[in-house]
Write a protein that holds these residues in place. Sequence first.
Motif, PDB file in Angstrom:
ATOM      1  N   LYS A 170       0.640  -1.225   0.105  1.00  0.00           N
ATOM      2  CA  LYS A 170       0.073  -0.105  -0.020  1.00  0.00           C
ATOM      3  C   LYS A 170       0.811   1.226  -0.051  1.00  0.00           C
ATOM      4  O   LYS A 170       0.545   2.232   0.682  1.00  0.00           O
ATOM      5  N   GLY A 171       1.855   1.164  -0.900  1.00  0.00           N
ATOM      6  CA  GLY A 171       2.765   2.378  -1.119  1.00  0.00           C
ATOM      7  C   GLY A 171       3.647   2.786   0.173  1.00  0.00           C
ATOM      8  O   GLY A 171       4.595   3.531  -0.149  1.00  0.00           O
ATOM      9  N   GLN A 172       3.953   1.960   1.171  1.00  0.00           N
ATOM     10  CA  GLN A 172       4.726   2.008   2.242  1.00  0.00           C
ATOM     11  C   GLN A 172       6.130   1.444   1.663  1.00  0.00           C
ATOM     12  O   GLN A 172       5.980   0.674   0.839  1.00  0.00           O
ATOM     13  N   PRO A 173       7.225   1.901   2.250  1.00  0.00           N
ATOM     14  CA  PRO A 173       8.738   1.006   1.976  1.00  0.00           C
ATOM     15  C   PRO A 173       8.355  -0.287   2.234  1.00  0.00           C
ATOM     16  O   PRO A 173       7.622  -0.747   2.929  1.00  0.00           O
ATOM     17  N   ILE A 174       9.016  -1.124   1.359  1.00  0.00           N
ATOM     18  CA  ILE A 174       9.098  -2.459   1.527  1.00  0.00           C
ATOM     19  C   ILE A 174      10.595  -2.907   2.129  1.00  0.00           C
ATOM     20  O   ILE A 174      11.397  -2.295   1.595  1.00  0.00           O
ATOM     21  N   THR A 175      10.531  -3.922   2.871  1.00  0.00           N
ATOM     22  CA  THR A 175      11.880  -4.317   3.414  1.00  0.00           C
ATOM     23  C   THR A 175      11.822  -5.882   2.999  1.00  0.00           C
ATOM     24  O   THR A 175      10.911  -6.437   3.715  1.00  0.00           O
ATOM     25  N   LEU A 176      12.718  -6.445   2.197  1.00  0.00           N
ATOM     26  CA  LEU A 176      12.720  -7.632   1.771  1.00  0.00           C
ATOM     27  C   LEU A 176      13.810  -8.604   2.797  1.00  0.00           C
ATOM     28  O   LEU A 176      14.862  -8.012   2.889  1.00  0.00           O
ATOM     29  N   VAL A 177      13.325  -9.177   3.407  1.00  0.00           N
ATOM     30  CA  VAL A 177      14.121  -9.955   4.706  1.00  0.00           C
ATOM     31  C   VAL A 177      14.670 -11.150   4.060  1.00  0.00           C
ATOM     32  O   VAL A 177      13.858 -12.041   3.513  1.00  0.00           O
ATOM     33  N   TYR A 178      15.852 -11.502   4.510  1.00  0.00           N
ATOM     34  CA  TYR A 178      16.506 -12.742   4.026  1.00  0.00           C
ATOM     35  C   TYR A 178      17.418 -13.480   5.155  1.00  0.00           C
ATOM     36  O   TYR A 178      17.818 -12.409   6.193  1.00  0.00           O
ATOM     37  N   GLY A 179      17.473 -14.587   5.069  1.00  0.00           N
ATOM     38  CA  GLY A 179      18.504 -15.209   6.057  1.00  0.00           C
ATOM     39  C   GLY A 179      20.063 -15.572   5.722  1.00  0.00           C
ATOM     40  O   GLY A 179      20.701 -15.561   6.786  1.00  0.00           O
ATOM     41  N   ALA A 180      20.479 -15.379   4.240  1.00  0.00           N
ATOM     42  CA  ALA A 180      21.730 -15.635   4.175  1.00  0.00           C
ATOM     43  C   ALA A 180      22.657 -14.818   4.821  1.00  0.00           C
ATOM     44  O   ALA A 180      22.415 -13.771   5.191  1.00  0.00           O
ATOM     45  N   LYS A 181      24.098 -15.308   5.021  1.00  0.00           N
ATOM     46  CA  LYS A 181      25.181 -14.598   5.638  1.00  0.00           C
ATOM     47  C   LYS A 181      25.695 -13.566   4.712  1.00  0.00           C
ATOM     48  O   LYS A 181      26.069 -12.565   5.257  1.00  0.00           O
ATOM     49  N   ASP A 182      25.815 -13.934   3.412  1.00  0.00           N
ATOM     50  CA  ASP A 182      26.312 -13.011   2.319  1.00  0.00           C
ATOM     51  C   ASP A 182      25.284 -11.968   1.989  1.00  0.00           C
ATOM     52  O   ASP A 182      24.144 -11.957   1.634  1.00  0.00           O
ATOM     53  N   GLU A 183      25.736 -10.650   2.493  1.00  0.00           N
ATOM     54  CA  GLU A 183      24.982  -9.522   2.155  1.00  0.00           C
ATOM     55  C   GLU A 183      24.928  -8.813   0.776  1.00  0.00           C
ATOM     56  O   GLU A 183      24.363  -8.013   0.279  1.00  0.00           O
ATOM     57  N   GLU A 184      25.983  -9.219   0.222  1.00  0.00           N
ATOM     58  CA  GLU A 184      26.232  -8.703  -1.311  1.00  0.00           C
ATOM     59  C   GLU A 184      25.856  -9.947  -2.317  1.00  0.00           C
ATOM     60  O   GLU A 184      25.398  -9.520  -3.432  1.00  0.00           O
ATOM     61  N   HIS A 185      25.527 -11.110  -2.065  1.00  0.00           N
ATOM     62  CA  HIS A 185      25.020 -12.178  -3.170  1.00  0.00           C
ATOM     63  C   HIS A 185      24.015 -12.866  -2.469  1.00  0.00           C
ATOM     64  O   HIS A 185      24.167 -14.078  -2.036  1.00  0.00           O
ATOM     65  N   ASN A 186      22.914 -12.456  -2.701  1.00  0.00           N
ATOM     66  CA  ASN A 186      21.463 -13.225  -2.188  1.00  0.00           C
ATOM     67  C   ASN A 186      20.253 -12.745  -2.908  1.00  0.00           C
ATOM     68  O   ASN A 186      20.409 -11.675  -3.641  1.00  0.00           O
ATOM     69  N   GLN A 187      19.498 -13.531  -3.136  1.00  0.00           N
ATOM     70  CA  GLN A 187      18.071 -13.299  -3.946  1.00  0.00           C
ATOM     71  C   GLN A 187      17.475 -12.174  -3.551  1.00  0.00           C
ATOM     72  O   GLN A 187      16.730 -11.671  -4.263  1.00  0.00           O
TER      73      GLN A 187
END
Length: 128
Positions: free
Chosen positions: A97-114
């Motif tokens: 609904k127009g608010q910011p979206i935060t995609l949460v992921y579990g991987a340790k690698d902060e540069e190479h993830n889905q």
Amino acid sequence: MPHAKRKSLKIFVKRAYEDATPEDGYRVLVDRLWPRGRSKEILALGQWARDLAPSAALRKWFGHTPTRWEAFQRRYRLELDAQEQQQRMRSLLADAKGQPITLVYGAKDEEHNQAIVLRDVLSHLSEE
């Protein structure tokens, strides 16, 4: 008549092991697997979009191996091009609904993830 300038949607990525903040907006877990040791309350999710995560086969092949990053991105984008995935992404954007979206992921690698790939695809989709 000039078009009104569209406000661009803010989409962030954040590890599941970082605390939720009010600035996160609509939080969406984008992993097929639930992050170990994290409760629903701690994650404070708007939804768990496990079907938007990479397929099990792609996830296992990638294994967060940086040398496979470029190929992983291509393969994951192909998965996201499927009609049902496009609909899921549009639904996610609508649910926020127009608010910011935060995609949460579990991987340790902060540069190479889905979540990074999905953020880019969602950003492009939101501008259409």
